[in-house]
Design an enzyme around this catalytic site. Structure first.
Site, mmCIF file in Angstrom:
data_model
loop_
_atom_site.group_PDB
_atom_site.id
_atom_site.type_symbol
_atom_site.label_atom_id
_atom_site.label_comp_id
_atom_site.label_asym_id
_atom_site.label_seq_id
_atom_site.Cartn_x
_atom_site.Cartn_y
_atom_site.Cartn_z
ATOM 1 N N ASP A 53 12.072 12.547 15.830
ATOM 2 C CA ASP A 53 11.329 12.255 17.065
ATOM 3 C C ASP A 53 10.342 11.124 16.780
ATOM 4 O O ASP A 53 9.308 11.339 16.149
ATOM 5 C CB ASP A 53 10.592 13.503 17.545
ATOM 6 C CG ASP A 53 9.792 13.264 18.818
ATOM 7 O OD1 ASP A 53 9.791 12.127 19.312
ATOM 8 O OD2 ASP A 53 9.160 14.215 19.301
ATOM 9 N N GLU A 133 -1.902 -7.589 -4.499
ATOM 10 C CA GLU A 133 -2.759 -7.003 -5.530
ATOM 11 C C GLU A 133 -3.358 -5.706 -4.979
ATOM 12 O O GLU A 133 -4.142 -5.744 -4.040
ATOM 13 C CB GLU A 133 -3.882 -7.956 -5.919
ATOM 14 C CG GLU A 133 -3.417 -9.310 -6.444
ATOM 15 C CD GLU A 133 -4.591 -10.216 -6.760
ATOM 16 O OE1 GLU A 133 -5.751 -9.735 -6.775
ATOM 17 O OE2 GLU A 133 -4.367 -11.416 -6.984
ATOM 18 N N ARG A 340 -13.567 -17.623 -4.882
ATOM 19 C CA ARG A 340 -13.276 -16.341 -4.256
ATOM 20 C C ARG A 340 -14.102 -16.071 -2.995
ATOM 21 O O ARG A 340 -13.984 -15.004 -2.400
ATOM 22 C CB ARG A 340 -13.501 -15.212 -5.269
ATOM 23 C CG ARG A 340 -12.451 -15.150 -6.358
ATOM 24 C CD ARG A 340 -12.800 -14.162 -7.452
ATOM 25 N NE ARG A 340 -11.645 -13.858 -8.291
ATOM 26 C CZ ARG A 340 -11.205 -14.616 -9.276
ATOM 27 N NH1 ARG A 340 -11.836 -15.754 -9.556
ATOM 28 N NH2 ARG A 340 -10.148 -14.277 -9.989
ATOM 29 N N ARG A 361 -7.290 -13.300 1.100
ATOM 30 C CA ARG A 361 -8.096 -12.306 0.398
ATOM 31 C C ARG A 361 -8.681 -11.224 1.299
ATOM 32 O O ARG A 361 -9.289 -10.269 0.804
ATOM 33 C CB ARG A 361 -9.236 -13.017 -0.340
ATOM 34 C CG ARG A 361 -8.740 -13.936 -1.444
ATOM 35 C CD ARG A 361 -9.875 -14.655 -2.140
ATOM 36 N NE ARG A 361 -10.853 -13.759 -2.732
ATOM 37 C CZ ARG A 361 -10.700 -13.122 -3.890
ATOM 38 N NH1 ARG A 361 -9.570 -13.278 -4.589
ATOM 39 N NH2 ARG A 361 -11.642 -12.336 -4.356
#
Length: 474
Positions: A53, A133, A340, A361
Protein backbone atom coordinates in the site's frame (compact mmCIF):
# COMPACT_ATOMS: atom_id res chain seq x y z
CA UNK A 1 26.79 -8.43 -15.16
CA UNK A 2 23.08 -8.42 -14.36
CA UNK A 3 21.94 -11.15 -12.02
CA UNK A 4 19.19 -13.56 -13.07
CA UNK A 5 16.61 -15.41 -10.98
CA UNK A 6 18.67 -18.56 -11.48
CA UNK A 7 21.76 -16.77 -10.15
CA UNK A 8 19.87 -15.72 -7.02
CA UNK A 9 18.38 -19.18 -6.50
CA UNK A 10 21.84 -20.74 -6.79
CA UNK A 11 23.23 -18.20 -4.32
CA UNK A 12 20.38 -19.01 -1.92
CA UNK A 13 21.27 -22.70 -2.08
CA UNK A 14 25.02 -22.15 -1.67
CA UNK A 15 24.66 -19.74 1.27
CA UNK A 16 21.85 -21.54 3.05
CA UNK A 17 19.59 -18.49 2.82
CA UNK A 18 16.24 -19.00 4.56
CA UNK A 19 14.48 -15.66 4.00
CA UNK A 20 14.44 -13.05 1.22
CA UNK A 21 13.85 -9.50 2.46
CA UNK A 22 12.59 -6.85 0.03
CA UNK A 23 13.60 -3.30 0.97
CA UNK A 24 11.44 -0.40 -0.12
CA UNK A 25 11.77 3.36 0.40
CA UNK A 26 9.19 5.82 1.69
CA UNK A 27 8.86 9.50 0.76
CA UNK A 28 11.22 10.52 3.59
CA UNK A 29 13.96 8.19 2.39
CA UNK A 30 13.52 5.64 5.16
CA UNK A 31 13.84 1.93 4.49
CA UNK A 32 10.81 -0.33 4.93
CA UNK A 33 10.69 -4.05 4.23
CA UNK A 34 8.63 -7.17 3.65
CA UNK A 35 10.00 -10.72 3.83
CA UNK A 36 9.21 -14.03 2.16
CA UNK A 37 10.64 -17.54 2.72
CA UNK A 38 13.54 -18.14 0.35
CA UNK A 39 11.78 -21.23 -0.96
CA UNK A 40 9.10 -18.98 -2.46
CA UNK A 41 11.53 -16.87 -4.49
CA UNK A 42 11.00 -17.62 -8.19
CA UNK A 43 10.55 -16.08 -11.64
CA UNK A 44 7.03 -14.95 -10.75
CA UNK A 45 8.38 -12.99 -7.74
CA UNK A 46 10.37 -10.81 -10.12
CA UNK A 47 7.72 -10.64 -12.83
CA UNK A 48 4.61 -10.03 -10.68
CA UNK A 49 6.31 -8.37 -7.72
CA UNK A 50 5.28 -7.96 -4.09
CA UNK A 51 2.08 -6.02 -3.37
CA UNK A 52 2.04 -3.10 -0.91
CA UNK A 53 0.00 0.00 0.00
CA UNK A 54 1.93 3.05 -1.26
CA UNK A 55 -0.27 5.53 0.64
CA UNK A 56 1.26 4.23 3.89
CA UNK A 57 4.67 5.25 2.53
CA UNK A 58 3.64 8.92 2.35
CA UNK A 59 3.05 9.16 -1.39
CA UNK A 60 0.02 11.17 -2.52
CA UNK A 61 -1.76 8.71 -4.73
CA UNK A 62 -3.57 9.87 -7.84
CA UNK A 63 -4.20 6.23 -8.71
CA UNK A 64 -5.25 3.40 -6.43
CA UNK A 65 -2.73 2.98 -3.64
CA UNK A 66 -2.19 -0.72 -4.29
CA UNK A 67 1.26 -1.06 -5.87
CA UNK A 68 3.75 -3.79 -6.62
CA UNK A 69 7.41 -3.80 -5.70
CA UNK A 70 9.63 -5.27 -8.44
CA UNK A 71 13.00 -6.53 -7.15
CA UNK A 72 16.23 -5.31 -8.75
CA UNK A 73 18.36 -8.44 -8.51
CA UNK A 74 21.62 -6.49 -8.90
CA UNK A 75 21.03 -5.05 -5.41
CA UNK A 76 20.98 -8.45 -3.67
CA UNK A 77 23.17 -8.70 -0.56
CA UNK A 78 23.41 -10.92 2.51
CA UNK A 79 22.15 -9.09 5.60
CA UNK A 80 24.89 -9.46 8.26
CA UNK A 81 22.54 -8.43 11.09
CA UNK A 82 19.95 -11.20 10.81
CA UNK A 83 20.40 -14.42 12.82
CA UNK A 84 18.24 -16.18 10.25
CA UNK A 85 20.27 -16.23 6.98
CA UNK A 86 18.61 -13.46 4.98
CA UNK A 87 19.13 -12.05 1.49
CA UNK A 88 18.10 -8.39 1.12
CA UNK A 89 17.02 -7.02 -2.27
CA UNK A 90 16.04 -3.47 -3.29
CA UNK A 91 13.92 -2.52 -6.26
CA UNK A 92 11.29 -0.25 -7.76
CA UNK A 93 7.60 0.45 -7.19
CA UNK A 94 5.15 0.01 -10.05
CA UNK A 95 1.58 1.16 -10.60
CA UNK A 96 -0.66 -1.80 -11.41
CA UNK A 97 -1.88 -1.32 -14.97
CA UNK A 98 -3.05 -3.33 -17.97
CA UNK A 99 -1.49 -4.78 -20.04
CA UNK A 100 1.82 -3.73 -18.38
CA UNK A 101 2.57 -2.12 -15.04
CA UNK A 102 4.19 1.33 -15.15
CA UNK A 103 6.73 2.98 -12.82
CA UNK A 104 5.32 4.94 -9.88
CA UNK A 105 6.67 8.38 -10.80
CA UNK A 106 7.01 9.47 -7.15
CA UNK A 107 9.05 6.45 -6.08
CA UNK A 108 12.60 7.59 -5.22
CA UNK A 109 14.56 4.97 -7.20
CA UNK A 110 12.33 5.49 -10.24
CA UNK A 111 12.94 9.23 -10.00
CA UNK A 112 16.74 8.93 -10.05
CA UNK A 113 16.44 6.75 -13.15
CA UNK A 114 14.16 9.38 -14.75
CA UNK A 115 16.71 12.12 -13.94
CA UNK A 116 19.51 10.06 -15.45
CA UNK A 117 17.45 9.40 -18.60
CA UNK A 118 16.66 13.12 -18.90
CA UNK A 119 20.38 13.93 -18.66
CA UNK A 120 21.08 11.49 -21.48
CA UNK A 121 18.31 13.00 -23.60
CA UNK A 122 19.92 16.46 -23.38
CA UNK A 123 23.16 15.14 -24.87
CA UNK A 124 25.13 16.96 -22.16
CA UNK A 125 26.32 13.81 -20.40
CA UNK A 126 25.36 10.17 -19.97
CA UNK A 127 26.48 9.57 -16.37
CA UNK A 128 26.71 11.45 -13.09
CA UNK A 129 29.19 10.11 -10.55
CA UNK A 130 28.63 11.12 -6.94
CA UNK A 131 30.54 10.73 -3.68
CA UNK A 132 28.51 11.41 -0.51
CA UNK A 133 30.45 12.04 2.71
CA UNK A 134 28.39 10.58 5.55
CA UNK A 135 28.89 12.24 8.95
CA UNK A 136 27.23 10.97 12.12
CA UNK A 137 27.45 10.83 15.91
CA UNK A 138 27.87 7.71 18.03
CA UNK A 139 26.48 8.10 21.55
CA UNK A 140 26.67 5.74 24.51
CA UNK A 141 23.08 6.65 25.32
CA UNK A 142 20.38 9.10 24.34
CA UNK A 143 17.02 9.88 25.94
CA UNK A 144 14.23 12.28 25.05
CA UNK A 145 10.72 13.05 26.21
CA UNK A 146 7.99 15.25 24.76
CA UNK A 147 4.87 15.15 26.90
CA UNK A 148 2.54 17.34 28.92
CA UNK A 149 4.84 17.32 31.93
CA UNK A 150 8.32 17.25 30.35
CA UNK A 151 10.21 18.46 27.29
CA UNK A 152 13.76 17.16 27.57
CA UNK A 153 16.66 15.46 25.79
CA UNK A 154 19.99 14.12 27.05
CA UNK A 155 22.85 12.22 25.47
CA UNK A 156 26.22 10.98 26.65
CA UNK A 157 29.56 9.86 25.27
CA UNK A 158 32.26 8.69 27.68
CA UNK A 159 35.03 10.83 26.21
CA UNK A 160 32.93 14.01 25.83
CA UNK A 161 34.35 17.16 27.46
CA UNK A 162 31.39 17.43 29.85
CA UNK A 163 32.55 14.20 31.55
CA UNK A 164 35.95 15.62 32.58
CA UNK A 165 34.91 15.61 36.24
CA UNK A 166 33.48 12.08 36.31
CA UNK A 167 35.19 10.07 33.55
CA UNK A 168 37.90 8.70 35.84
CA UNK A 169 40.30 7.73 33.02
CA UNK A 170 41.50 11.14 31.92
CA UNK A 171 40.62 10.19 28.35
CA UNK A 172 38.61 13.34 27.58
CA UNK A 173 38.35 14.91 24.10
CA UNK A 174 38.37 18.72 24.17
CA UNK A 175 35.28 20.45 22.78
CA UNK A 176 35.48 20.58 18.98
CA UNK A 177 38.75 18.62 19.22
CA UNK A 178 37.87 15.18 17.86
CA UNK A 179 39.19 15.57 14.30
CA UNK A 180 41.39 12.56 13.41
CA UNK A 181 42.08 11.92 17.12
CA UNK A 182 43.76 8.56 17.81
CA UNK A 183 43.20 5.72 20.26
CA UNK A 184 42.60 5.40 23.19
CA UNK A 185 40.36 8.46 22.75
CA UNK A 186 38.99 6.98 19.54
CA UNK A 187 37.28 4.05 21.25
CA UNK A 188 34.88 3.29 18.37
CA UNK A 189 37.65 2.53 15.88
CA UNK A 190 36.92 -1.22 15.70
CA UNK A 191 33.19 -0.54 15.48
CA UNK A 192 33.70 1.73 12.47
CA UNK A 193 36.15 -0.67 10.83
CA UNK A 194 33.49 -3.37 11.10
CA UNK A 195 30.97 -0.98 9.54
CA UNK A 196 33.30 -0.46 6.58
CA UNK A 197 33.91 -4.20 6.13
CA UNK A 198 30.14 -4.75 6.02
CA UNK A 199 29.88 -1.97 3.42
CA UNK A 200 32.58 -3.58 1.29
CA UNK A 201 30.72 -6.91 1.52
CA UNK A 202 27.59 -5.07 0.34
CA UNK A 203 29.44 -3.79 -2.74
CA UNK A 204 30.04 -0.26 -1.39
CA UNK A 205 33.69 0.66 -1.95
CA UNK A 206 34.96 2.62 1.07
CA UNK A 207 37.54 5.39 0.73
CA UNK A 208 38.14 5.82 4.48
CA UNK A 209 36.65 6.42 7.92
CA UNK A 210 37.85 8.81 10.62
CA UNK A 211 36.86 10.88 13.68
CA UNK A 212 35.26 14.21 12.80
CA UNK A 213 35.42 17.51 14.72
CA UNK A 214 32.60 17.02 17.25
CA UNK A 215 34.11 15.80 20.54
CA UNK A 216 30.86 14.12 21.65
CA UNK A 217 31.52 11.26 19.23
CA UNK A 218 31.32 12.56 15.65
CA UNK A 219 32.69 10.45 12.79
CA UNK A 220 32.69 10.15 9.02
CA UNK A 221 32.64 7.29 6.53
CA UNK A 222 33.37 8.23 2.95
CA UNK A 223 32.74 5.87 0.01
CA UNK A 224 34.34 6.07 -3.40
CA UNK A 225 32.62 7.59 -6.43
CA UNK A 226 29.80 5.67 -8.07
CA UNK A 227 26.88 6.22 -10.48
CA UNK A 228 24.07 8.34 -9.01
CA UNK A 229 21.27 5.72 -8.71
CA UNK A 230 23.63 3.17 -7.14
CA UNK A 231 25.05 5.74 -4.71
CA UNK A 232 21.58 6.76 -3.56
CA UNK A 233 21.06 3.08 -2.74
CA UNK A 234 24.45 3.10 -1.04
CA UNK A 235 23.54 5.97 1.28
CA UNK A 236 20.57 4.04 2.68
CA UNK A 237 22.60 0.85 2.97
CA UNK A 238 25.41 2.73 4.73
CA UNK A 239 22.96 4.23 7.22
CA UNK A 240 21.48 0.79 7.84
CA UNK A 241 24.91 -0.74 8.40
CA UNK A 242 26.10 2.10 10.63
CA UNK A 243 23.01 1.96 12.85
CA UNK A 244 23.01 -1.81 13.22
CA UNK A 245 26.76 -2.12 13.84
CA UNK A 246 26.58 0.67 16.44
CA UNK A 247 23.75 -1.20 18.17
CA UNK A 248 25.88 -4.36 18.26
CA UNK A 249 28.61 -2.41 20.07
CA UNK A 250 26.19 -0.91 22.58
CA UNK A 251 26.19 2.48 20.84
CA UNK A 252 23.46 4.48 19.14
CA UNK A 253 24.08 6.28 15.83
CA UNK A 254 22.35 9.44 14.64
CA UNK A 255 22.50 11.36 11.38
CA UNK A 256 20.73 14.38 12.87
CA UNK A 257 22.43 17.48 11.48
CA UNK A 258 22.75 19.16 14.91
CA UNK A 259 22.22 16.78 17.82
CA UNK A 260 24.68 18.54 20.19
CA UNK A 261 24.55 22.26 21.00
CA UNK A 262 27.97 23.88 20.68
CA UNK A 263 29.52 21.04 18.67
CA UNK A 264 29.99 20.58 14.93
CA UNK A 265 26.95 19.50 12.96
CA UNK A 266 26.81 16.48 10.66
CA UNK A 267 26.44 17.01 6.94
CA UNK A 268 26.50 14.89 3.82
CA UNK A 269 28.71 16.81 1.40
CA UNK A 270 28.13 15.53 -2.12
CA UNK A 271 30.90 15.54 -4.76
CA UNK A 272 29.74 15.40 -8.39
CA UNK A 273 31.26 14.63 -11.78
CA UNK A 274 29.44 14.49 -15.13
CA UNK A 275 30.83 12.09 -17.72
CA UNK A 276 30.16 11.47 -21.39
CA UNK A 277 31.46 8.45 -23.28
CA UNK A 278 33.42 7.43 -20.20
CA UNK A 279 35.25 10.75 -19.68
CA UNK A 280 34.59 13.75 -17.47
CA UNK A 281 33.19 16.93 -19.00
CA UNK A 282 34.20 18.95 -15.91
CA UNK A 283 37.98 19.08 -16.49
CA UNK A 284 39.89 21.77 -18.44
CA UNK A 285 43.62 22.38 -17.98
CA UNK A 286 43.15 26.01 -19.07
CA UNK A 287 39.98 26.71 -17.11
CA UNK A 288 39.61 28.49 -13.75
CA UNK A 289 40.57 25.98 -11.03
CA UNK A 290 41.16 23.56 -13.94
CA UNK A 291 37.39 23.21 -14.37
CA UNK A 292 35.56 23.44 -17.70
CA UNK A 293 32.93 25.98 -18.66
CA UNK A 294 30.30 23.24 -18.30
CA UNK A 295 31.44 22.69 -14.71
CA UNK A 296 31.05 26.41 -13.98
CA UNK A 297 27.59 26.44 -15.56
CA UNK A 298 26.65 23.39 -13.46
CA UNK A 299 27.78 25.23 -10.32
CA UNK A 300 25.80 28.25 -11.51
CA UNK A 301 22.65 26.13 -11.72
CA UNK A 302 23.18 24.81 -8.20
CA UNK A 303 23.66 28.33 -6.85
CA UNK A 304 20.71 29.71 -8.85
CA UNK A 305 18.38 27.17 -7.24
CA UNK A 306 20.11 26.75 -3.87
CA UNK A 307 17.14 28.05 -1.87
CA UNK A 308 14.70 25.52 -3.28
CA UNK A 309 17.34 22.78 -3.23
CA UNK A 310 17.70 23.29 0.53
CA UNK A 311 14.10 22.13 1.01
CA UNK A 312 15.08 18.78 -0.53
CA UNK A 313 18.71 18.43 0.61
CA UNK A 314 18.06 19.78 4.14
CA UNK A 315 14.46 18.73 4.83
CA UNK A 316 14.37 18.93 8.65
CA UNK A 317 13.96 21.84 11.02
CA UNK A 318 17.14 20.57 12.71
CA UNK A 319 19.02 20.97 9.41
CA UNK A 320 19.08 24.74 9.80
CA UNK A 321 20.56 24.57 13.29
CA UNK A 322 23.65 23.20 11.52
CA UNK A 323 23.73 25.83 8.75
CA UNK A 324 25.02 28.60 11.01
CA UNK A 325 28.40 30.42 11.12
CA UNK A 326 31.27 29.08 13.20
CA UNK A 327 31.14 25.32 12.59
CA UNK A 328 32.52 24.92 9.03
CA UNK A 329 28.94 24.62 7.74
CA UNK A 330 28.11 26.82 4.75
CA UNK A 331 25.83 29.84 5.00
CA UNK A 332 26.89 31.82 1.91
CA UNK A 333 25.74 31.41 -1.70
CA UNK A 334 28.97 31.09 -3.67
CA UNK A 335 31.91 28.86 -4.56
CA UNK A 336 35.57 28.74 -3.63
CA UNK A 337 38.68 26.61 -4.07
CA UNK A 338 39.67 24.77 -0.90
CA UNK A 339 37.50 27.11 1.20
CA UNK A 340 34.93 25.42 3.42
CA UNK A 341 32.93 28.58 4.14
CA UNK A 342 31.19 28.66 0.72
CA UNK A 343 28.31 26.34 -0.15
CA UNK A 344 30.28 24.94 -3.11
CA UNK A 345 33.92 23.99 -2.60
CA UNK A 346 36.43 22.93 -5.25
CA UNK A 347 38.81 20.51 -3.49
CA UNK A 348 42.39 21.54 -4.20
CA UNK A 349 43.63 17.97 -3.77
CA UNK A 350 41.62 16.69 -6.78
CA UNK A 351 44.38 17.32 -9.34
CA UNK A 352 43.98 14.39 -11.73
CA UNK A 353 41.91 15.46 -14.79
CA UNK A 354 39.37 12.64 -14.41
CA UNK A 355 38.57 13.51 -10.77
CA UNK A 356 38.49 17.30 -10.96
CA UNK A 357 35.23 18.33 -9.40
CA UNK A 358 33.39 20.32 -6.74
CA UNK A 359 31.33 19.42 -3.70
CA UNK A 360 28.11 20.96 -2.45
CA UNK A 361 28.35 21.28 1.33
CA UNK A 362 24.86 22.09 2.57
CA UNK A 363 23.12 18.66 2.24
CA UNK A 364 22.67 16.42 5.26
CA UNK A 365 21.61 12.81 5.73
CA UNK A 366 18.06 13.56 6.85
CA UNK A 367 17.33 13.97 3.13
CA UNK A 368 15.86 11.36 0.85
CA UNK A 369 19.11 10.66 -1.06
CA UNK A 370 17.30 9.77 -4.28
CA UNK A 371 15.36 13.05 -4.39
CA UNK A 372 18.41 15.04 -3.26
CA UNK A 373 20.80 13.66 -5.88
CA UNK A 374 18.21 13.89 -8.65
CA UNK A 375 17.43 17.51 -7.66
CA UNK A 376 21.12 18.45 -7.69
CA UNK A 377 21.48 16.94 -11.16
CA UNK A 378 18.41 18.79 -12.45
CA UNK A 379 19.65 22.12 -11.06
CA UNK A 380 23.09 21.63 -12.58
CA UNK A 381 21.69 20.66 -15.97
CA UNK A 382 19.50 23.77 -15.85
CA UNK A 383 22.65 25.82 -15.26
CA UNK A 384 24.36 24.27 -18.29
CA UNK A 385 21.25 24.67 -20.45
CA UNK A 386 20.83 28.34 -19.47
CA UNK A 387 24.59 29.08 -19.32
CA UNK A 388 24.48 30.41 -15.76
CA UNK A 389 28.05 31.42 -14.96
CA UNK A 390 28.55 31.99 -11.21
CA UNK A 391 31.36 34.47 -11.91
CA UNK A 392 28.91 36.72 -13.76
CA UNK A 393 26.51 36.63 -10.79
CA UNK A 394 29.10 37.60 -8.17
CA UNK A 395 29.02 34.13 -6.61
CA UNK A 396 32.79 33.71 -6.55
CA UNK A 397 35.35 32.43 -6.61
CA UNK A 398 35.82 33.55 -3.00
CA UNK A 399 39.34 33.41 -1.60
CA UNK A 400 38.59 34.66 1.92
CA UNK A 401 37.00 32.98 4.92
CA UNK A 402 33.43 34.17 4.53
CA UNK A 403 32.69 33.58 8.22
CA UNK A 404 35.19 36.30 9.23
CA UNK A 405 33.98 39.09 6.98
CA UNK A 406 32.80 42.31 8.68
CA UNK A 407 29.03 42.60 9.06
CA UNK A 408 28.76 45.20 6.30
CA UNK A 409 30.55 42.88 3.86
CA UNK A 410 28.44 39.90 4.94
CA UNK A 411 25.33 41.92 4.18
CA UNK A 412 26.39 42.24 0.53
CA UNK A 413 26.43 38.47 0.06
CA UNK A 414 23.52 36.12 -0.64
CA UNK A 415 22.79 33.56 2.05
CA UNK A 416 21.13 30.17 2.38
CA UNK A 417 17.66 29.95 3.91
CA UNK A 418 17.78 30.08 7.70
CA UNK A 419 14.77 27.81 8.30
CA UNK A 420 12.92 24.95 6.67
CA UNK A 421 9.91 27.23 6.21
CA UNK A 422 12.04 29.67 4.17
CA UNK A 423 13.41 26.80 2.07
CA UNK A 424 9.88 25.53 1.42
CA UNK A 425 8.87 29.04 0.33
CA UNK A 426 11.74 28.93 -2.17
CA UNK A 427 10.70 25.48 -3.44
CA UNK A 428 7.11 26.64 -3.85
CA UNK A 429 8.29 29.51 -6.08
CA UNK A 430 11.13 27.73 -7.85
CA UNK A 431 10.54 24.14 -8.96
CA UNK A 432 10.04 24.25 -12.72
CA UNK A 433 13.63 23.09 -13.29
CA UNK A 434 12.83 19.91 -11.34
CA UNK A 435 9.89 19.12 -13.62
CA UNK A 436 11.88 19.31 -16.88
CA UNK A 437 11.46 16.08 -18.82
CA UNK A 438 8.77 14.97 -16.36
CA UNK A 439 11.43 13.99 -13.80
CA UNK A 440 9.79 15.39 -10.64
CA UNK A 441 5.99 15.15 -10.92
CA UNK A 442 4.28 18.29 -9.64
CA UNK A 443 1.97 16.32 -7.34
CA UNK A 444 5.05 14.93 -5.57
CA UNK A 445 6.45 18.43 -5.05
CA UNK A 446 3.10 19.72 -3.74
CA UNK A 447 2.72 16.74 -1.43
CA UNK A 448 6.29 17.09 -0.17
CA UNK A 449 5.80 20.78 0.62
CA UNK A 450 2.50 20.14 2.41
CA UNK A 451 4.00 17.33 4.52
CA UNK A 452 6.99 19.43 5.50
CA UNK A 453 4.87 22.48 6.33
CA UNK A 454 2.77 20.35 8.66
CA UNK A 455 6.00 19.06 10.24
CA UNK A 456 7.15 22.66 10.80
CA UNK A 457 3.77 23.60 12.28
CA UNK A 458 3.83 20.63 14.66
CA UNK A 459 7.35 21.38 15.89
CA UNK A 460 6.65 25.11 16.27
CA UNK A 461 3.86 24.41 18.77
CA UNK A 462 6.13 22.52 21.22
CA UNK A 463 7.83 24.63 23.92
CA UNK A 464 11.64 24.48 23.81
CA UNK A 465 13.79 24.18 26.97
CA UNK A 466 15.74 27.30 26.04
CA UNK A 467 12.46 29.24 26.13
CA UNK A 468 12.26 28.44 29.84
CA UNK A 469 15.78 29.84 30.26
CA UNK A 470 14.88 33.00 28.40
CA UNK A 471 11.29 33.63 29.48
CA UNK A 472 10.33 31.66 32.62
CA UNK A 473 10.97 34.64 34.88
CA UNK A 474 9.99 37.31 32.38
Amino acid sequence: MAKTVSDIQEFIRQQGVKMVDFRMVDIDGKLRHVTIPASRFCEDTVKSGIGFDASNYGYAMLEKSDMVFIPDLDTAMLDPFCETPTLSIGGNAMVIDDPENKPLDQYPRNLTIAAENYMKSTGIADEMLVLPELEFYLFDEVNWKVSDDAIAVSMDTEHAHWNSGTNGTGMIVPKQGNYHITQPYDDTYDCRSEMCLHMEDAGIAVKYHHPEVGAAGQFEVEPKFGPMPAMADAVLNMKYIIRNTAFKYGKTATFMPKPVFGEAGSGMHIHMILRKNGHTIFSDDQGDAHLSQEAHYFMGGLLEHIGSLCAITNPSTNSFKRLVPGYEAPVTVGYATGNRSAVIRIPAYAKSPEVRRFEIRNPDATCNPYYAMAALLMAGLDGIRRKIDPRDRGWGPFSVNLFNLPAEEQAKLEHLPTSLEQALDCLEKDHDYLMEGGVFPEHLIRNFIARKREECREISTVPNPIEFEKYYNA
